[in-house]
Structures are given as C-alpha cells and as structure tokens.
Design a protein around this motif. Structure first.
Motif, short mmCIF file in Angstrom:
data_model
loop_
_atom_site.label_atom_id
_atom_site.label_comp_id
_atom_site.label_asym_id
_atom_site.label_seq_id
_atom_site.Cartn_x
_atom_site.Cartn_y
_atom_site.Cartn_z
N UNK A 1 -6.19 -15.97 -6.91
CA UNK A 1 -5.79 -15.47 -5.81
C UNK A 1 -5.72 -13.80 -6.20
N UNK B 1 -8.14 -8.40 -5.86
CA UNK B 1 -8.69 -7.37 -6.63
C UNK B 1 -10.05 -7.14 -6.41
N UNK C 1 10.18 -2.20 0.13
CA UNK C 1 9.80 -2.37 1.35
C UNK C 1 10.27 -1.36 2.63
N UNK D 1 5.45 -5.03 1.53
CA UNK D 1 6.11 -6.02 1.27
C UNK D 1 6.13 -6.61 -0.27
N UNK E 1 -0.57 -3.37 -9.51
CA UNK E 1 -1.69 -2.85 -9.56
C UNK E 1 -2.75 -3.10 -8.50
N UNK E 2 -2.74 -4.23 -8.15
CA UNK E 2 -3.96 -4.38 -6.87
C UNK E 2 -3.58 -3.60 -5.63
N UNK F 1 -6.63 -1.60 -4.76
CA UNK F 1 -7.77 -2.03 -3.85
C UNK F 1 -7.49 -2.54 -2.59
N UNK F 2 -5.93 -3.13 -2.30
CA UNK F 2 -5.81 -3.50 -1.03
C UNK F 2 -4.50 -3.14 -0.53
N UNK F 3 -4.11 -3.34 0.79
CA UNK F 3 -2.73 -3.01 0.99
C UNK F 3 -2.38 -3.94 2.17
N UNK G 1 -0.70 -6.82 3.82
CA UNK G 1 -0.34 -8.32 3.72
C UNK G 1 -1.02 -8.74 2.46
N UNK G 2 -2.27 -8.36 2.14
CA UNK G 2 -3.04 -8.71 0.68
C UNK G 2 -1.84 -8.20 -0.56
N UNK H 1 1.24 -8.11 -0.48
CA UNK H 1 2.20 -9.04 -0.28
C UNK H 1 1.95 -10.57 -1.10
N UNK H 2 0.82 -10.78 -0.93
CA UNK H 2 0.09 -12.04 -1.63
C UNK H 2 0.32 -11.95 -3.01
N UNK I 1 -3.13 6.74 4.69
CA UNK I 1 -4.56 7.81 4.60
C UNK I 1 -4.05 9.10 4.77
N UNK J 1 -4.26 12.45 2.52
CA UNK J 1 -5.02 13.61 2.93
C UNK J 1 -4.00 14.78 2.59
#
Lengths: 299, 350
Positions: free
Chosen positions: A279, A284, B66, B72, B117-118, B121-123, B125-126, B128-129, B209, B213
């Motif tokens: 996951x 990533x 949070x 999250x 660290x993720x 790449x993501x923000x 909900x992802x 949170x996972x 974003x 800026x």
C-alpha cells in the motif's frame, strides 16, 4: 514445483476474497466519492443480518427457507444504506473530503458499538451457504468454498463493470465520484448516488462475508478484513471495479508466498506487513493505483 | 472578542494568549485548582486526571498535525506506543527521566518522518492511508522482533520513575509528573499557532498549492507537521509507560487512534482549546457511562464490561457525527460564543 503452484492457487483464491471485499470499497467510492474506512464493520453488519435471518431466527423457533433469508438480508442492507445516506451523509454533501473521511471514521466506532449492543460481542457460527470441502484438479487440491467465491467475484466484477460503464445510471455515478458540486450542477442527484453506493456496498460486503465465513465463526473481529482489503482497493485503483480482483490476486499470491518463504525467517511478520508495504509503495509510486483515475490539480 | 473598553496599543499585547487581566486570573485559578487537586481528590479521581492529561498530550499532537497542518493522521496511538516502548527501553538502561522523555519524543518523531515521506507524492486521503499502514504495522513488527528487544507478546516492564534518586510511584506523584509535562506541552500547543512555523502549517492546510507559490517549503512543512505531532505523542507515550509501569502493544490500537481523532473533532480542530474541551468532554462522558453502569450493576441489573465499551463507542461515534454535521468548528466554537455572550452582557450579541 507442484507445491509452488498449489501455493499460487490458494493465494489467488484467498486474494479473490480480498478482491470481493475491495469491490465493496470501490463501489462506494465509485458511486459517491466516499472513502469508507468502516467497510469492515459494514461487512460484519451484513454477516450479522444474514445470521439473524437464518440461525438467529431458527434458534427462537422460526425456520425459513434460505432464499427468503437472503431476500430479507438484502432488504436489511437496503434499509441500512438508505438510513446511512439520510442521517449521516446527506447533511455532509458538499463538505470537504476531510469531513466525509472523518464521518467514515466516526461510523467505524458507531457501527462497532451498535453491533456489540444489538448482537453482543460473543462469537457465533455462521450458516453453511457454500459447500464445504475440497476437490482435486489434477495434482492440486482446491477449496470448493473459495473456488465458488472466486467465480462469483469474477462474475460480479463483470456485472458491476457493465453497470458503471454502460448503463445511464452508472455513468451518472461517475460524475458524483468526480465531484459532488459538479454532479449537482449537472442535475445528478448526489443523494440517490450515495444511497445506491451504500446499498451496493453493503450487499457486496455481505457477499464477501458469505464467501469468507460460510460455515465458520462470525465475531466482531472479522471487521479486520476491511483493513486488509483497503490496500487491495488502493492497488487496483479506487475508481476501478475490474482492478480490485486483479489486485486481490496480486496481494493474495504475494501474501501466500511471503507466508511460505519469508515468515519462518521473520517470526511470522512478513505476510502480515506485506499488504501494507504494498500500500505504501503504491501510494509512493502510483497513487492512482493500477487502473484508477489520475487527478490533475490546478491553482 | 474582547470585553468593552479594552484596546491594545502594541502588537505584542494583541498577540498575547491571555490578553486581559481577567483571563490571566482565570488561568491562574485553574492552575491553582489543579495543583491542590490531590489534597481533596481520591486516588481514583487522580488516576482519571492523570490519564486525561496523557490523552491531552496525544491530542495536542493531533492538533498540530491534523488541525494546524491539515494532514490526517490515524496512527497517533501507534506513535504514542513507539514513545512508550522507547521510554521503557531507555529507562531500562538506567537513564534519568529528563533524558528519557525528550529522547523518547525525538525517537517517535524520527519514526513518524518515515511515514510522512509519502507526502512528497500524495496528499489528503492517500497520506492518511500511509499512517494507517503505520498503525497496522506497529503491533506486527513489535511482536515479530526478538522478545529480548521490546518484550514481544508479553510486553515490557518499565523502570519506576525516579527523580534525584527518589522513587515516585504514588498516584499523587504521578499526577504531578503528568501535570508538569502537560503544562509544558500546553504552552507549546498554544504558542504554535502564533509562531512562524505554525503560520506556515496553516497556509499548507488552507491551500498547499498557494502555500508553495508563497514560498513555503510545503513538503518540509508537511513532514515537520508529522514530526511535531509525534513529539507530543512521544511525550504522551513516555508518560504512559511511567504511569502503567508496563507496556504491551495491546494498549495502542487503531481504535485508540480513532478515539484521539474523535476527541479533537468534537472539541474543534482549529484551536488547542478544542483539544482540551474535547478530551475533557469525552472523558466526562466515559466516566459518566462508567458510573452509570456501576450504579446499574449495584442495583442488580445486567451490565457488562463489553456493554459499557459498546455504549461508550456509540456515544463517541454519535458525538463525532453530530459535531461534523451540526458544529464542524466543535465545542471550541460553542465555548467562544458563550464567552462572547458573557463578556458583552447585558448587551445583546450583534
């Protein structure tokens, strides 16, 4: 070699069960843009509905045919979905994703507590709905229950995929999955979409419970499967119905291999961690999963 | 909202947390009340308060991650657990408490960075996972490690708390220990929104974003948000370790993480006051239900521990949903409204 293939087959069949539960995630997300962390609890609710209408009623003296019991369970799932839409998610339409995500977390606690209040935390046996036992296919032994479940998963995937990509209503749901406000401005009822999402989600989760639990023990702990299916749903892509069973097979096979070859060296941790490592890796490397929608953000 | 007739001439006065003399007096009264608590409260009540302080530390951490930064985190309980295990291990080496607590906090913070660290790449909900992955992996890893490291299935005993060679183990002493730590963290949590770092976190929360800026290093801020939140969790964990004298993975479940988040939401995620109100409110509900269940049990009714747990779950779940649907700003907003009405009395508000 035969042992390896046997492991692969078993892993794939277990993976298809994960895939089935993952489909119930995807169905809810795909129709309503709600990521439902409480999916494990929904599955337990479905299982307990079915238990109530079969063994539960039998124990107080009302015996009814299995088909009627299943029809009643589906009815209960519909009532469950409609109730959730009306009282929890309708007031939250248009709220930020954060609020809806939190609502699903609150639902997790609420549903678990409610299940414990209504059915108590005791373990109970689940009715035998799918045939038990195993059959031989060449040199390989295949579990009948999982095999039927796997075939059912594939059929269900096809049906749901057609519904979401070919039918008019299914296509409308795609707009809701994109954005609530956009869907509303296109004249699509987000309320109806959410109700459909939860009804479908509850029914698919109940199917998952049948495959997973038929002839076994059901308790509140079964809800853990929800967190196991979440990595699967993510790997397949949250918007993709067809991705879920495929990702389920990947995770299931990976888990089975890890269980056989890595667990003896890691004290049993490897197979438990593997889905979550996958996951994190998916998040990533390819956040949208294998077949999910890629979202582009603009200022 | 300030009372009538009070105005400031300097920015420093405007930016103060306790702006008026009256607010200072109330805060001082609260501190004095908490200080003299052990004089008249029984051991049970002291235990409840100590536990509440520890919970508050963890929820302050969630407020940073949070509430301020909008990231999250559903693994706060695992981070508290990491702090607890770190403290247990460090105290086993005979280190003094004022080394153990900060070190446990820093270790927890460093571990949390792994899962932050993720954010590169993501923000949303992802992200949170990945914290969910941290929460689920935590017990599996602890149980799989050799039991000589972190105790494995059995758990790990903690060296009793010693300050200057004196062993502190009575409820009163532990109460004061937790009180001092929570006081320090309260100061930190209340000052966070006023600091440059806190402002950057809020900018990231409101629109990352735009924050980018504006020249805010967004990734760094997101990772630091997790780090900061986990520092609080680490202190809470060290405190738990000293409080329970024994740490096992069972004390740090996903469910506890959800409870922490629930408290923050019910209280209001955008201010440290919300953290306090949420923790106090949920603890009060819990204790009220507990008291009610005991009363029913004494009256000869059927009430079991499982029932009590179920009732508390339903109460918390319902409280979070009600808060999200009817008052997303939480109890903190209600509190502000009430205070404004009190300060403006007898004039009507607006």
């Amino acid at each position: 070699m035969i042992k390896l293939i046997q492991i692969l087959i078993e892993g794939a069949l277990v993976g298809l069960v994960y895939g089935l539960v993952a489909i119930s995630f995807v169905v809810i997300y795909r129709a309503s843009r709600i990521i439902n962390l409480a999916q494990g609890e929904v599955l337990v609710f479905g299982a307990l509905f079915l238990w109530t209408f079969t063994l539960g009623l039998r124990s107080i003296g009302y015996e009814m045919p299995l088909l009627v019991a299943i029809a009643l369970t589906i009815g209960a799932c519909v009532a469950f979905g409609v109730g959730l839409e009306r009282f929890v998610f309708r007031p939250l339409i248009g709220q930020p994703a954060f609020a809806i995500f939190m609502a699903s977390i609150a639902l997790l606690i609420l549903l678990r507590g409610t299940a414990q209040l209504i059915w108590t935390a005791e373990t109970r046996s689940f009715p035998v709905i799918l045939p038990e036992g195993a059959f031989n296919l060449g040199p390989f032994l295949i579990n009948t229950r999982l095999m039927i479940g796997g075939l059912f998963t594939v059929a269900l995937t096809m049906a749901l995929h057609l519904f979401f990509t070919r039918s008019r209503r299914g296509l409308r749901l795609a707009a809701v999955a994109e954005d609530h406000n956009t869907a509303l401005s296109l004249g699509i009822s987000v309320r109806a979409a959410i109700a459909i999402a939860w009804i479908l989600g509850a029914i698919v989760a109940t199917c998952g419970a049948v495959v997973l639990l038929s002839g076994r023990i059901v308790s509140l702990e079964v809800a853990h499967i929800g967190f196991k299916a979440l990595p699967v749903a993510l790997l397949g892509g949250l918007e993709s119905i067809r991705g879920a069973p495929l990702a389920g097979i990947i995770i299931g096979v990976g888990e089975a291999l890890a269980m056989t070859y890595l667990d003896p060296h890691t004290n049993g941790a490897a197979s438990g961690i593997l889905p979550y490592l996958v996951m994190v890796a998916v998040v990533l490397i390819r956040p949208q999963g294998l077949f999910g929608w890629k979202k582009i953000e603009r200022l | 909202m300030l009372p009538t007739g009070i105005h400031f001439e300097r920015y420093a006065a405007e930016a103060r947390i306790l702006k008026t003399r009256r607010a200072q007096i109330w805060a001082a009264a609260l501190v004095v009340l908490l200080l003299v608590m052990p004089q008249f409260a029984g051991n049970y009540l002291l235990g409840v308060f100590t536990h509440m302080f520890i919970t508050l530390m963890a929820v302050y951490g969630l407020f940073a991650t949070v509430g301020m930064a909008g990231q999250i985190n559903i693994a706060q309980s695992a981070f508290v657990g990491i702090g607890a295990f770190a403290a247990a291990k460090l105290s086993g080496y005979g280190l003094p408490v004022f080394v153990v607590v900060p070190l446990a906090a820093v270790i927890t913070g460093l571990v949390s960075i792994l899962f932050a660290l993720p954010a590169a790449r993501v923000k949303g909900f992802y992200l949170a996972l990945t914290t969910l992955a941290a929460q689920v992996m935590f017990p599996i890893i602890i149980l799989a490690l050799p039991s000589s490291w972190l105790g494995g299935l059995v758990g790990m005993p903690v060296e009793p708390l010693r300050i200057a060679g004196i062993r502190l183990s009575s409820p009163t002493q532990l109460y004061y220990f937790a009180l001092i730590l929570v006081a320090i963290l309260t100061v930190a949590a209340f000052n966070l929104p006023r600091s440059r770092f806190g402002r950057a976190l809020m900018a990231v929360r409101d629109n990352d974003i735009v924050a980018e800026v504006m020249g805010i290093p967004v990734l760094k801020m997101k990772i630091l948000a997790f780090f900061a939140g986990s520092l609080f969790a680490g202190v809470a964990g060290a405190c738990t370790a000293y409080f329970l004298q024994f740490v096992t993975v069972d004390s740090f479940t996903l469910f506890d993480s959800v409870w922490y988040l629930g408290m923050l939401i019910v209280g209001g995620i955008h201010s440290p006051v919300g953290a306090i109100l949420g923790v106090v409110f949920i603890t009060a509900v819990q204790e009220g239900l507990h008291w009610g269940a005991t009363a029913i049990l004494h009256a000869g009714g059927a009430a079991s521990g499982g029932m009590l747990f179920a009732l508390t779950s339903v109460a918390l779940g319902a409280a979070i949903l009600i808060a999200l649907i009817f008052e997303p700003r939480g109890l903190a907003h209600r509190w502000a409204v009430l205070r404004a009405a009190f300060q403006l009395w007898p004039f009507p508000r607006n």
